[in-house]
Each structure stands twice: as structure tokens, then as C-alpha cells.
Write an enzyme that holds these catalytic residues in place. Structure first.
Site, PDB file in Angstrom:
ATOM      1  N   SER A  87       4.671   9.496  -0.231  1.00 34.70           N
ATOM      2  CA  SER A  87       5.024   8.564   0.830  1.00 34.70           C
ATOM      3  C   SER A  87       4.482   9.086   2.162  1.00 34.70           C
ATOM      4  CB  SER A  87       6.537   8.354   0.859  1.00 34.70           C
ATOM      5  OG  SER A  87       6.884   7.266   1.678  1.00 34.70           O
ATOM      6  N   HIS A  92       8.597   2.486  -5.390  1.00 31.17           N
ATOM      7  CA  HIS A  92       8.160   3.560  -4.500  1.00 31.17           C
ATOM      8  C   HIS A  92       8.735   4.909  -4.928  1.00 31.17           C
ATOM      9  CE1 HIS A  92       6.440   5.131  -0.838  1.00 31.17           C
ATOM     10  NE2 HIS A  92       7.596   5.674  -0.498  1.00 31.17           N
TER      11      HIS A  92
END
Length: 617
Positions: free
Chosen positions: A470, A588
Site C-alpha cells: 500500500s 486490498h
């Protein structure tokens, strides 16, 4: 089982029963359990389900007495829901979001609104408590005091500051009509929020200040945790009848520890904080006097502390690099703890050593770093080493258990985690110095960490790998494009790498307060200077790259991973591979399937063993 099961029990010593088993919700494992939010009496549980562990969610309501879900209480648009219950369990407040196809993806956060849902009624009839702000750079969420009297409205501006409004639900206040000129398109965001807040009976507690606030109401006072005038946070109290900032009283001053959270449990304040990037736990009385320093099992992390304002016992979760997850009970009156639950794993962690070292970054800033390895390794400059980092969004990287890392340690690997600027380990000043125009400091800190590991004799560039996900994916992308000579291999997971266009996709607009925006000429220059995708140069010898992407990532668009991998494949003059792995049925945060998780880590460790030539692999 492929997915973790949520359980519940009646009281502290009751029999464990299945609350929600996501393994039974789909044949192919595509349905994931998000959050669970029990009512205060424990009879009702609101929970969210998500497709492929993505962020998008639908909220459901389960009655534990009947063991059934309500057919009526089904709320779509629950991506940011996080219900906060009324004391009797009759209703809850939550953040609602319109369907993903109704508005542009990048604009959706600005369309969230606060609603109140009455149990047993159609969600379409839920009362709007606060309307959308119109700005995707704000987050709205409600918080209701335990006694149900005070409703707090939080307006979060990225990760940098928040506004807090409050409403006395016991007062006879009826919402008024907005002024005729008060249209969302005619007012700036701050004026629109203020106009609506006042029209709906809210009063300002902390508005327009570049600081963060969180509030607990108890005993006729507001207990406020804030970094206003205190980068490492302090605790203040306010009288709801006279909430002006000048009337607040400081009861726990800022210190050399960073306060992360304050909970009111058993008529006392339980403070969770950080010292040297590891958790500390303190108990104070309601006037701020320090009563107990709670002894923790190791240098590690207290993730959460749960308890009731009038109950004498709190429960806390704890783990460290060498301690698997545990739950401890805490007697807040005495400060004594007892082991309540633990995960027993067939791993001997006594073979591993954890040290905290410090080094200087390129501008002289002193940075700390945890280093973990087997006790028998020699500092001969030839140890395979994995350097992990994040450095952003005020997130603190503290010592916690990860069984996947032990595989690396058992093979003689070194694992290092520096506390980069942009994180929250050392307070808001530390965060501020690694965001926006100061983002390059984060990359410099990370590169300096690698140089320190080499100088100390842990490793050498040919045996050094880096990993991040991320915002940490941005970190390693920047590191490998700025110093390709320093690393042998890179694992880059669900990253954002095109920093010129990131705000146009996924949740990117919400991160503008952290990074800046290419729509601003000055900020564009900063972003372009470090944007990994734009720094790729033809003919450069880049490290081996394993790009980790997820097919259902609705937070960071996988376009970043695809574009960057293709650019490295095109540009690199080395013979090292640039590979991209796409995880199926994953958001994610990856998949919540055991098999997929095992396969993912197996591929990552195999890649590192191969590239760093560990044990002849």
C-alpha cells in the site's frame, strides 16, 4: 477451515458458540466477514459482509436469542458504516454511502452521510442525521456516548486533523430549516458543514484547528485526547455546558510517550501509548492522577483495550515478535493482569533475538529500528536480510507477531523494521515531517536504514531485500528507483506508484491531505520528483521485482501495479526478473482464505530465497 470463524459466549465463562462462520456463506469462498458491532446488551450484532474481502460492504443484523438474521435490517453502502449503538439496542447511528455506480468512484467519500437506523424498520426510511459534505477529502462518522445522551459528529480531514461537533439528545432541540442561500454548490466545505451542523442542533467542540481530537463523555464531562498544542498528545476535560476551547482543562500533559488512545473503564482512564515504538499501558483516575503502570509480557503491541465505564475489568490484546496473540484481563483498580486466552503454536521463539537500534538519516534525524534474527547468526555482512517499511498516514509500526516472518528467521534471515517519518510512533510532528512536501524524508529514512544494516555487518546489497504494501508499496517503489544499486530484490504489494494521477482512481482523492495533488502546480513538482512510475529509466539495472496485486482491490487501483511492472520490464538492463502476481478473490488486505494466504507467502519466500541465494535455493 479456509476462513476465520467469529464466536461469542454468554458472560466471561460461558460456552463458546459460533457467531458467524463465513465458510458457510458461499461455495467458492467469495463472501468475506468484515466487522462485527454488538449492541451493549449483547443481544443484537450488526455485522458486514464483503465480496472477495474488498472494502465495499453490506450490513446485516443478527439476533443472538433466535440465532437468525433480520430480513428487514439489510443496509447496502456500509463501506464506512461502523455502527454506534443506543444503550437499549433499539437503534444505531452509522455512516452510509451511495452505491458505487451512482456517483464517480473518486467522488464517493464526499457523498457519505450520517443516518440513524431503528431496528426492525426498512433502511430506506432511516433518518438523515447529517448530509454529505461534497468533499472526497473528508470522512464523516458518528459516535454516541455510552449513556446515549451525547452524539458526536466527527469530520476527519485526511489523517491530519478533525473537527468535532456534539448534540445533546436529551435537549428539546428540533432541526431548523437551512438558510435559503445554503446550497452545497454555493458554500465552501467548512461553511457548508457548519451551517448544517448548527441547523441540526450540533454545537462546535473543536472546529477549524489543525489537530486531531477524540472524545469520551462520562460523568458530565468530555474527556478529550488531542495533539492540539501537544504533538505526542495530551488529555483534557471540558464542560458540555461551556465547551469553548479556552475553558478546557489539561489533566494529563504531553510527555515523551505518544498517547494512542484513552478509554474509560471501571471509573478510571486507561491510556494506551508508545515508548520507543512499543506499547505502554497506564491507569489514571478521572482527574488525571497516575495510578498504575501496567506490566506487559514483553516489548510488544497492545492492539485494543475493551471494557465498560462501570465494570472493574478490562480486556486487552497483546503480541510481540516472539509472543503469539494473547488476551489478558486487567483489574483497573489494582493494575494487575492475568492471562485470559492465548494461541498455542508449535514454535520455539526463544531462539530469536529482538534488538532496538538507532541510526542517522541523511539529514541527521535519529531513527529507531527493530531488528529480529536468530541468536546464533554472525555479523559477517552475509546474512539474507528483509527490510520492511511503511512510513505514512500516522500509522505506528510496532512489534507484533507474524508467523510468516518466523519462516524467514528459521532459515537464518534477518528481519528489520524502521520507524520512518510519516508514521505515528513519535507523535504528530513525526508524521508531519514525512507527509506532503516532506515525503522524501520517508524514503531517505528507509535508504539510511539499509545503509545502516550494511555498515553494521548484518548484510550486503546482494543479500538485501525490501518489502512494503500500500503506502509501503510506494515506499519500496521509490527506494528501488532512487537507489537500485542498494537492493537485490523487491516485493511491492498493492501499491500506489503513479503519484501524478493516483487521486483519480479508487480512494485516491481521500489521500490528498497526506500526499498533495497534481492539480496544484507546487505539489505536482513534489510528487513528480519522487513518483516511482515517472522515475523509471531505460537502461538502469533494477533489482528483481515481485509485484503483488489483488483482483478485487477497490482501495488502490491495480493499474499502479500493472503500469509499474510493465515499465520495469521495459526499462531494466539487468537480467533480474520483474514478475507480477495477482491474488484471486482478494481485496486490498489480501484474501481471507487460508489456502490463498499460504500460497501467497510461499511464493514470496520462494522468490526471496531464490534471489538472495539462501541455502542453495
Amino acid at each position: 477451515r479456509e476462513k476465520a470463524v467469529a464466536y461469542w459466549r454468554e458472560g466471561e465463562h460461558g460456552e463458546e458458540r459460533v457467531l458467524i462462520d463465513p465458510n458457510t456463506l458461499s461455495d467458492d469462498g467469495s463472501v468475506s466477514l468484515g466487522g462485527t458491532f454488538p449492541s451493549h446488551d449483547g443481544r443484537l450484532v450488526a455485522y458486514t459482509l464483503k465480496a472477495n474481502n474488498a472494502d465495499e460492504a453490506t450490513l446485516y443484523l443478527r439476533d443472538l436469542d433466535r440465532g437468525e438474521d433480520s430480513a428487514i435490517d439489510v443496509i447496502s453502502g456500509a463501506k464506512y458504516a461502523y455502527p454506534t449503538w443506543e444503550p437499549g439496542g433499539r437503534a444505531f447511528y452509522y455512516t452510509w454511502l451511495p452505491a458505487s455506480g451512482d456517483v464517480p468512484v473518486a467522488d464517493r467519500p464526499g457523498y457519505s452521510e450520517i443516518r440513524r437506523h431503528v431496528v426492525g424498520t426498512p433502511p430506506a426510511t432511516d433518518a438523515q442525521v447529517f448530509p454529505r459534505t461534497g468533499s472526497a477529502r473528508t470522512f464523516l462518522w458518528p459516535s454516541l456516548s455510552r449513556d446515549g445522551r451525547w452524539l458526536f459528529l466527527y469530520v476527519q480531514h485526511g489523517w491530519n486533523s478533525s473537527d468535532v461537533w456534539f448534540r445533546d439528545l436529551q435537549a428539546d432541540v428540533s432541526p431548523t430549516d437551512l438558510p435559503a442561500a445554503a446550497r452545497i454548490d454555493d458554500l465552501d466545505t467548512a461553511r457548508w458543514i457548519a451551517t448544517n451542523a448548527r441547523a441540526r442542533g450540533f454545537r462546535a467542540l473543536a472546529v477549524g484547528v489543525d489537530a486531531n481530537y477524540s472524545v469520551e463523555a462520562h460523568g458530565g464531562r468530555f474527556y478529550i485526547l488531542t495533539n492540539d498544542g501537544a504533538p505526542r498528545y495530551r488529555v483534557m476535560v471540558a464542560d458540555p455546558a461551556a465547551p469553548e476551547r479556552a475553558a478546557w482543562k489539561e489533566i494529563i500533559p504531553e510527555s515523551d510517550e505518544t498517547i494512542e488512545a484513552v478509554d474509560i473503564i471501571g471509573g478510571r482512564l486507561v491510556l494506551r501509548g508508545l515508548r520507543a515504538a512499543a506499547s505502554v499501558l497506564r491507569v489514571h483516575d478521572l482527574d488525571g492522577a497516575r495510578l498504575h503502570d501496567v506490566a506487559l509480557p514483553d516489548v510488544g503491541t497492545v492492539d485494543v483495550v475493551h471494557g465498560e465505564p462501570d465494570a472493574p475489568t478490562a480486556y486487552l490484546s497483546f503480541s510481540s515478535y516472539t509472543t503469539p496473540p494473547e488476551v489478558h484481563s486487567l483489574d483497573v483498580a489494582s493494575g494487575e493482569t492475568a492471562l485470559w486466552s492465548r494461541v498455542d503454536l508449535p514454535i520455539d521463539t526463544s531462539r530469536f533475538k529482538v534488538t532496538l537500534e538507532h541510526y542517522r538519516s541523511h539529514d541527521g534525524t535519529r531513527v529507531s529500528m527493530f531488528i529480529v534474527h536468530r541468536k546464533d547468526i554472525a555479523l559477517n555482512g552475509d546474512n539474507p536480510t528483509l527490510l520492511y517499511g511503511y512510513g505514512g498516514f500516522n500509522v505506528s509500526m510496532t512489534p507484533s507477531y507474524a508467523s510468516s516472518i518466523l519462516i524467514w528467521l528459521e532459515r537464518g534471515g534477518v528481519y528489520a523494521l524502521p520507524h520512518l517519518r510519516g508514521g505515528g510512533e513519535y507523535g504528530e510532528a513525526w508524521h508531519y515531517s514525512g507527509r506532503g512536501p516532506h515525503k522524501q524524508n520517508v524514503f531517505d529514512d528507509f535508504i539510511a536504514a539499509a545503509e545502516h544494516l550494511i555498515a553494521r555487518g548484518y548484510t550486503r546489497p546482494e543479500r538485501l531485500a525490501i518489502r512494503g504494501g500500500s503506502n509501503g508499496g510506494l515506499l519500496v517503489g521509490a527506494a528501488m528507483t532512487q537507489r537500485p544499486d542498494l537492493f537485490r530484490a523487491v516485493i511491492c504489494a498493492v501499491p500506489l506508484l503513479d503519484m501524478v494521477r493516483y487521486h483519480l482512481f479508487g480512494s485516491g482523492e481521500t489521500w490528498v491531505p497526506e500526499y498533495g495533488s497534481a492539480d496544484d502546480a507546487e505539489q505536482l513538482a513534489t510528487l513528480l520528483a519522487y513518483s516511482p512510475y515517472h522515475r523509471v529509466k531505460r537502461g538502469q539495472r533494477y533489482p528483481a521485482l515481485l509485484m503483488m496485486a489483488a483482483d478485487s482491490d477497490d482501495r488502490v487501483d491495480p493499474l499502479h501495479a500493472r503500469k509499474f511492472t510493465a515499465a520495469i520490464q521495459w526499462a531494466s538492463a539487468s537480467d533480474r526478473p520483474a514478475l507480477m502476481r495477482v491474488e484471486r478473490q482478494a481485496g486490498h488486505g489480501g484474501a481471507d482464505l487460508v489456502k490463498e494466504t499460504v500460497e501467497s507467502y510461499a511464493d514470496q519466500w520462494a522468490f526471496l530465497l531464490w534471489q538472495l541465494e539462501v541455502g542453495g535455493q
